[in-house]
Each structure stands twice: as C-alpha cells, then as structure tokens.
Design a protein around this motif. Sequence first.
Motif, PDB file in Angstrom:
ATOM      1  N   ASP A  61       0.806  -1.235   0.000  1.00 41.44           N
ATOM      2  CA  ASP A  61       0.000   0.000   0.000  1.00 41.44           C
ATOM      3  C   ASP A  61       0.836   1.281   0.000  1.00 41.44           C
ATOM      4  N   SER A  62       2.159   1.157  -0.133  1.00 41.18           N
ATOM      5  CA  SER A  62       2.993   2.357  -0.151  1.00 41.18           C
ATOM      6  C   SER A  62       3.432   2.744  -1.553  1.00 41.18           C
ATOM      7  N   ASP A  91       6.015   5.639  -2.703  1.00 40.57           N
ATOM      8  CA  ASP A  91       6.052   6.695  -1.686  1.00 40.57           C
ATOM      9  C   ASP A  91       6.687   6.144  -0.417  1.00 40.57           C
ATOM     10  N   SER A 145       5.664   6.933   3.267  1.00 35.19           N
ATOM     11  CA  SER A 145       4.474   6.363   3.902  1.00 35.19           C
ATOM     12  C   SER A 145       4.732   4.992   4.519  1.00 35.19           C
ATOM     13  N   ARG A 155       5.358   1.898   6.975  1.00 32.83           N
ATOM     14  CA  ARG A 155       4.794   1.663   8.303  1.00 32.83           C
ATOM     15  C   ARG A 155       5.592   0.666   9.129  1.00 32.83           C
ATOM     16  N   ARG A 190      10.582   3.026  10.183  1.00 30.87           N
ATOM     17  CA  ARG A 190      10.258   4.267  10.881  1.00 30.87           C
ATOM     18  C   ARG A 190      10.606   4.094  12.358  1.00 30.87           C
ATOM     19  N   LYS A 231       6.796  11.357  11.843  1.00 32.27           N
ATOM     20  CA  LYS A 231       7.197  12.220  10.739  1.00 32.27           C
ATOM     21  C   LYS A 231       7.394  13.668  11.152  1.00 32.27           C
ATOM     22  N   ARG A 244       7.833  15.000   6.222  1.00 26.46           N
ATOM     23  CA  ARG A 244       7.318  13.634   6.045  1.00 26.46           C
ATOM     24  C   ARG A 244       8.432  12.618   5.800  1.00 26.46           C
ATOM     25  N   HIS A 245       9.632  13.096   5.477  1.00 30.71           N
ATOM     26  CA  HIS A 245      10.755  12.196   5.270  1.00 30.71           C
ATOM     27  C   HIS A 245      11.598  12.016   6.526  1.00 30.71           C
TER      28      HIS A 245
END
Length: 379
Positions: A136-137, A140, A143, A145, A178, A182, A186-187
């Motif tokens: 689902d990323s 990107d 994003s 998880r 992660r 964020k 966001r990075h």
Amino acid sequence: MDALHIKVGELPPECEELRAEVRAFARRNMTKYSKVQRAHNWSGRDPAFSKMMGEEGWLGMTWPTESGGDGRSMLERYVMLEELLAVGAPMGAHWSADRQMGPLLIRYSKDKLAPKIIPQIRRGEAFICIGMSEPDSGSDLASIRTRGTKVEGGWMINGRKVWTSGAHYAHYMVALVRTSDKGEDRHAGMSQIFIEMDRPGVSVRPIVSQLGTRIFNEVILDDVFVPDDHLVGEEGKGWTQVSNELKFERSGAERFLSSTQLLLEMLDEADSDNRQQSVAIGKLIARYASLRQMSQGIALMMSNGEDPSLAASIVKDQGALLEQSLPDIAYELFPEKLGDGSDFDQVMNLLTLAAPSFSLRGGTREILRGIIAKGLGLR
C-alpha cells in the motif's frame, strides 16, 4: 590518468587492460550458460560465479583500500560491468551488496558493521537484499509503516516489505524503517537497520513473476530484535542515506544492457540486404551508443565527486524505454521466428514477459520523471 582530465568517450590505459582481462574471463567461464540463461542478465544468480568474481578482485574494487577495497576507479568498474553485462553474466546474487550496500556500510558504519561484512562481500560470499517498498505504499517511501522500536540493547522491528529482490537467498537485509514520527517533514523519522535474515521473526514469502521465476519476495518482520550497532548511520536520517544510495542503483550500465541477448539474436538473424532490418537495428545500436556515453559520463561524475542524481535518473528512464522496445521490434522484424522453439524465440518470449518490469525496478517512470522535472527547474 586523472579522471578530472578525461572526457566522455576516453578511457585511460588501465581500463582497456582490464577490458582484455574481463573478456578473457568471460570466454573461460560463460560457455556453460545457455542463451536463455544469459537473457536473464544481471538478475540471473550463480553463487559460484560470484565467488569467481571475488577471486578476481572485481567486487568492491572501487572501495577505499583502508576499508578493504582496491581503490580502483569508477571507470574501471564501469568497464568490468559493461563487459560482463554484454554477455549476460549471472551477477544477481552479489549485485546489491557490491553496487550499493558495501558503500553504504563503509560510509555509515565504518567501525561497526563494515569490518565484518565488507570482507564477505569482497569474497562473493555475502548477499544483501534491500527492504524499502511496502504494501500500500507504492513508490512513496515516506508512507512506510514498518516500525523500529527502541528497546534495551537494540531495536525491535515489526512490519512487512514487498518486492524485495533476492530475499530468499540473501544473508542480510538493509531495511528502511520508521523509528520516530514524521512531524512536519514527512521524510523525517526513518532509519536504516541491518538485519541478519536468519534472525528469529524473519520470514520470506515468494512473489512468483509472470515468467514463473522467483526474484521478488515479501518479507515479514515479526518482533525481530537487532542490537544497537545494527543501526546504519544516524537514527532518523534514513531518507538522506537512501537518497545518496539511489545514485548507485540508477546510474550503471545495467540500466540499458539488460536485453542485450535479444539484440545479439537479431544481429545473428539479420539479412544485410533487408533494408527494414538494417535501419531498425542501426537505430537501436545508435541508441545504445548514446546511452553508453551517458552512463560512462555518470561514472566520470562519480569519479570526480560530483552528484549524478539527475543524470542517473535520465539514463535509467531512457534505458528502460530502449530495453522495453526490443521485443516489439524483434516481433516486427522477424515474425517467422515466432513459436519455432529456437534460441531466438525463447529469448524473445522471456524478454517480452520481463520487459514491463524494467520501468518499475530502481524507481518507476513517474517518479524518475518527477525527479528530472524538478532537477531542470520545471516544477
């Protein structure tokens, strides 16, 4: 000859000496591979071949001598790669370790991980997969998880990675996870973690391609503990580190030499009196020549300490366009070869099925063109 004084198209004497060595090596060691096996090109895997390359000193050849490398030039590595890629040598087993993971460890874990892992890579005995993409990323990475939680003595990793090339035979994975929130950037909050693939909680599931081959995998990380010294670089700086790493992934000759076996098959079958064939193949070779000059230029930039990120994105994008065009051209020029069971037919079928992936690996076309547009000031 100093790289600063070399122009694109020129190569110093040591490069041509190395070219002769590599060609002699290929003549000795490539005869056992069929044309179809060669068509898999750098995604083909043979651990024995990787060890032979290690014995020749061709893995980690550009790395600093003080870090266990040979300190040779990027131009020498370029020559070695283009010669072996042109004959479809099976280099997939050690590919990521040699191309980008070794430099990553030397730069960001010089005193901890590098002393153990670099000698293994140099011998062709350490295979490393890259854990970036997630369900689902898409492209990107901001994003992601997969989470790294700080615990006593290390990190607890939980999450999933997909499209992880070579995870089923890799000894190690460098995973982007992660480790903090964020915030406004966001990075921010992402880190790179070095994970042994035999650690408890690591499981690998195959993603079988339309070719029926297993290159990609899903990797599940379920309460995987790694010690503190397996953090690569600084906590929270993973995005910056990955961005530096991608210049290695997008810049090499592999970005336009994946389909060389089909070009060779077309050359073998071509009729010099057939104008359509001559013109079409001539245009292909001209495109190859242009991309070779561009890719060599990137090797020069890297030798001179310049940032090749924009140029590398252009080569990767244009290389994928060239490679993806070859099956269609082959079908148009040689329709009589369809279904005849020949080497030509088998190679053509293989690359017809494989070609769609060429604009996905190493960054999708949309991502690359966004980088190019930004680099040219168009967005």
